[in-house]
Motif scaffolding. Sequence first.
Motif, mmCIF file in Angstrom:
data_model
loop_
_atom_site.group_PDB
_atom_site.id
_atom_site.type_symbol
_atom_site.label_atom_id
_atom_site.label_comp_id
_atom_site.label_asym_id
_atom_site.label_seq_id
_atom_site.Cartn_x
_atom_site.Cartn_y
_atom_site.Cartn_z
ATOM 1 N N MET A 1 0.833 -1.199 0.000
ATOM 2 C CA MET A 1 0.000 0.000 0.000
ATOM 3 C C MET A 1 0.871 1.254 0.000
ATOM 4 O O MET A 1 0.570 2.233 -0.696
ATOM 5 N N ARG A 2 1.954 1.226 0.784
ATOM 6 C CA ARG A 2 2.866 2.374 0.812
ATOM 7 C C ARG A 2 3.528 2.576 -0.544
ATOM 8 O O ARG A 2 3.647 3.707 -1.035
ATOM 9 N N LEU A 3 3.951 1.469 -1.169
ATOM 10 C CA LEU A 3 4.565 1.577 -2.489
ATOM 11 C C LEU A 3 3.567 2.068 -3.526
ATOM 12 O O LEU A 3 3.901 2.887 -4.392
ATOM 13 N N SER A 4 2.345 1.587 -3.447
ATOM 14 C CA SER A 4 1.318 2.012 -4.396
ATOM 15 C C SER A 4 1.077 3.515 -4.295
ATOM 16 O O SER A 4 0.993 4.215 -5.319
ATOM 17 N N ARG A 5 0.979 4.004 -3.070
ATOM 18 C CA ARG A 5 0.787 5.462 -2.895
ATOM 19 C C ARG A 5 2.000 6.231 -3.398
ATOM 20 O O ARG A 5 1.865 7.267 -4.062
ATOM 21 N N SER A 6 3.185 5.734 -3.087
ATOM 22 C CA SER A 6 4.405 6.425 -3.485
ATOM 23 C C SER A 6 4.531 6.526 -4.994
ATOM 24 O O SER A 6 4.963 7.561 -5.530
ATOM 25 N N LEU A 7 4.160 5.455 -5.707
ATOM 26 C CA LEU A 7 4.278 5.461 -7.159
ATOM 27 C C LEU A 7 3.314 6.438 -7.815
ATOM 28 O O LEU A 7 3.522 6.846 -8.960
ATOM 29 N N ARG A 8 2.266 6.808 -7.114
ATOM 30 C CA ARG A 8 1.310 7.783 -7.653
ATOM 31 C C ARG A 8 1.700 9.215 -7.320
ATOM 32 O O ARG A 8 1.069 10.154 -7.818
ATOM 33 N N ARG A 9 2.719 9.374 -6.475
ATOM 34 C CA ARG A 9 3.128 10.703 -6.044
ATOM 35 C C ARG A 9 4.462 11.089 -6.684
ATOM 36 O O ARG A 9 4.939 10.444 -7.598
ATOM 37 N N GLY A 10 5.046 12.153 -6.169
ATOM 38 C CA GLY A 10 6.270 12.683 -6.756
ATOM 39 C C GLY A 10 7.531 11.999 -6.250
ATOM 40 O O GLY A 10 7.497 11.045 -5.477
ATOM 41 N N ARG A 11 8.657 12.532 -6.688
ATOM 42 C CA ARG A 11 9.945 11.915 -6.399
ATOM 43 C C ARG A 11 10.306 11.992 -4.915
ATOM 44 O O ARG A 11 10.958 11.088 -4.394
ATOM 45 N N LEU A 12 9.911 13.063 -4.250
ATOM 46 C CA LEU A 12 10.223 13.170 -2.827
ATOM 47 C C LEU A 12 9.573 12.027 -2.060
ATOM 48 O O LEU A 12 10.202 11.422 -1.176
ATOM 49 N N SER A 13 8.342 11.697 -2.399
ATOM 50 C CA SER A 13 7.655 10.593 -1.741
ATOM 51 C C SER A 13 8.392 9.281 -1.980
ATOM 52 O O SER A 13 8.518 8.443 -1.071
ATOM 53 N N ARG A 14 8.928 9.102 -3.180
ATOM 54 C CA ARG A 14 9.643 7.865 -3.488
ATOM 55 C C ARG A 14 10.971 7.791 -2.741
ATOM 56 O O ARG A 14 11.379 6.719 -2.293
ATOM 57 N N ILE A 15 11.637 8.924 -2.625
ATOM 58 C CA ILE A 15 12.889 8.949 -1.863
ATOM 59 C C ILE A 15 12.627 8.590 -0.407
ATOM 60 O O ILE A 15 13.364 7.794 0.200
ATOM 61 N N LEU A 16 11.568 9.129 0.162
ATOM 62 C CA LEU A 16 11.225 8.803 1.545
ATOM 63 C C LEU A 16 10.860 7.337 1.696
ATOM 64 O O LEU A 16 11.196 6.693 2.695
#
Length: 301
Positions: free
Chosen positions: A260-275
């Motif tokens: 679920m965290r990965l799914s949300r991150s992939l829909r958001r920007g790069r900062l979210s993915r870095i976190l």
Amino acid sequence: MSTYDGARFLDAQLESLVDQSHRSWSLIWRDDGSSDDSRHRVRAFVDAARIDATDRTDGRHLGITASFWALLCHAAARAEAEGAIVAFADQDDVWLADKLARAVAALGEVDPDVPALYCARQRLVDAQLRDLGLSPDYGDLPGFPDALTQNVATGCTVALNPAAVALLRRTRPPLGTLHDWWAYLIVTAAGGRMVVDPEPVVLYRQHPDNAVGAPSSWLRRAIAALRRGPGAFMTTFRVHVEALVAHRALLDASSGRIVMRLSRSLRRGRLSRILTLARRPRLRRRTRSETLLFRLWFVLG
């Protein structure tokens, strides 16, 4: 075993099945719409060797994943009733004589209520079975969420206990993935066991028609990854994440939170993915360089 235009290699594989030291087995197979004489070769061999075999050929071309999954679902009832393991068999390899015996022994040490997937190293060979060396070792015991970054469960070595077969039968692989990777993902994400055999159990034939093949070194794997580029990799990554979200009811609590965290991150920007990467240090591939490349693609993709 699913066959598709594999007649030139089939005899060696079928003979290696007959030569197994573990004698209690049966063959469930289907031909996936071959244009050569693959299905006739299997039928003739089965009759001549008097193999206990079930032919599920129906004339359709399903593709490798769907064909194997149809066979797996057919085998599920028998696995449950008899407590039998299910092993994937490719058409172009050669099983070493103790392949099934090692899988049966290893899976027998796992609690039968726990889904378990066995896989092993391979002896890489060319089309004429000339030795090319061993496949890379597994290093740290793989599991979830590492399974999202790379498939280490080479299909020609995979065997599943009845609990794993029952679990997998409740799923449907997404388009664009392979049966072995999906099995690896579901079993580990559901809290099941990976049983890794450090010894080679098959001659894994490398030839131009391999569905995947096995790069024999970290350098070749890295070069292959660079050639594929981030687009193909991240497409597969996204497909797997969303497919696992759809099967969240089958996952353990920790894996459910991760997808679920990965799914949300992939829909958001790069900062979210870095976190996300900072919180998920176990998103690794086999080598440090491959892991760094994956993390770059995850942030950019």
